[in-house]
Write an enzyme that holds these catalytic residues in place. Structure first.
Site, PDB file in Angstrom:
ATOM      1  N   PRO A  36     -46.634  -7.980 -24.063  1.00  0.00           N
ATOM      2  CA  PRO A  36     -48.014  -8.003 -24.548  1.00  0.00           C
ATOM      3  C   PRO A  36     -48.538  -6.701 -25.150  1.00  0.00           C
ATOM      4  CG  PRO A  36     -47.993  -7.827 -22.172  1.00  0.00           C
ATOM      5  CD  PRO A  36     -46.562  -7.984 -22.601  1.00  0.00           C
ATOM      6  N   CYS A  37     -48.001  -6.337 -26.288  1.00  0.00           N
ATOM      7  CA  CYS A  37     -48.469  -5.137 -26.974  1.00  0.00           C
ATOM      8  C   CYS A  37     -49.911  -5.296 -27.454  1.00  0.00           C
ATOM      9  CB  CYS A  37     -47.537  -4.782 -28.125  1.00  0.00           C
ATOM     10  SG  CYS A  37     -47.307  -6.091 -29.345  1.00  0.00           S
ATOM     11  N   HIS A  38     -50.388  -6.534 -27.550  1.00  0.00           N
ATOM     12  CA  HIS A  38     -51.780  -6.758 -27.978  1.00  0.00           C
ATOM     13  C   HIS A  38     -52.779  -6.271 -26.933  1.00  0.00           C
ATOM     14  CE1 HIS A  38     -50.618 -10.398 -25.696  1.00  0.00           C
ATOM     15  NE2 HIS A  38     -51.889 -10.450 -25.333  1.00  0.00           N
TER      16      HIS A  38
END
Length: 174
Positions: A133-135
């Protein structure tokens, strides 16, 4: 280990078409298809290459995520990268669903506050969108910055997670 001979499957999501690359043993990439140039595909064509159990598990879990029923992914996934990149991507997996941290905080958690630019660059090289989950990484001032899938998708994903994690409809204007 560099994955070769990958099969490709396309998946329709609320944030656009995703390209899923698999070796059959693991998923190696889930990428946004920003400018689809091929013909319009129906659902059978989109999932036409989804012949492995790994790809089926991936698409099922993505369905569950978008339905608000899944917060973590447990199908086999792997992406190639340096030891530093692997460390950063592993730290991304520790960010709880529905929460965010800053690039500065991520660099602190991985042991080097001065590596903030390298952390940001590595975050941008993540090939497993949504799953790793780089977001969930935002600017120190709370702003949405630096998302390869376009900022509207980052906001959509964060709003989606906030809704199911905290009962919040939207995170608000950034």
């Amino acid at each position: 280990m560099i994955a070769t001979g990958l099969s490709v499957t396309y998946y329709t999501s609320p944030v656009g078409v995703l390209e899923i690359k698999s070796s059959g043993e693991a998923i190696h990439a889930i990428l946004f298809v920003n400018a689809w140039k091929g013909p319009k595909l129906d659902e059978d064509e989109m999932r036409g290459n989804a012949n492995s159990e790994t790809v089926k598990a991936c698409t099922t879990q993505l369905d569950e995520y978008f339905e608000g029923k899944r917060r973590e992914f447990d199908f086999p996934f792997d992406q190639d990268g340096t030891a530093f990149q692997q460390k950063i991507w592993s730290a991304l997996l520790d960010i709880p669903f529905g929460r965010t941290i800053s690039y500065l905080e991520l660099s602190k958690r991985t042991g080097n506050v001065k590596a903030i630019r390298a952390v940001g660059t590595t975050n941008g090289k993540n090939q497993l969108c949504i799953v790793v989950p780089c977001h969930r990484v935002i600017g120190s001032n709370g702003s949405l910055v630096g998302y390869g899938g376009d900022l509207w998708r980052k906001k959509w994903l964060l709003d989606h997670e906030a809704k199911y994690a905290h009962g919040v409809q939207e995170l608000g204007d950034w």
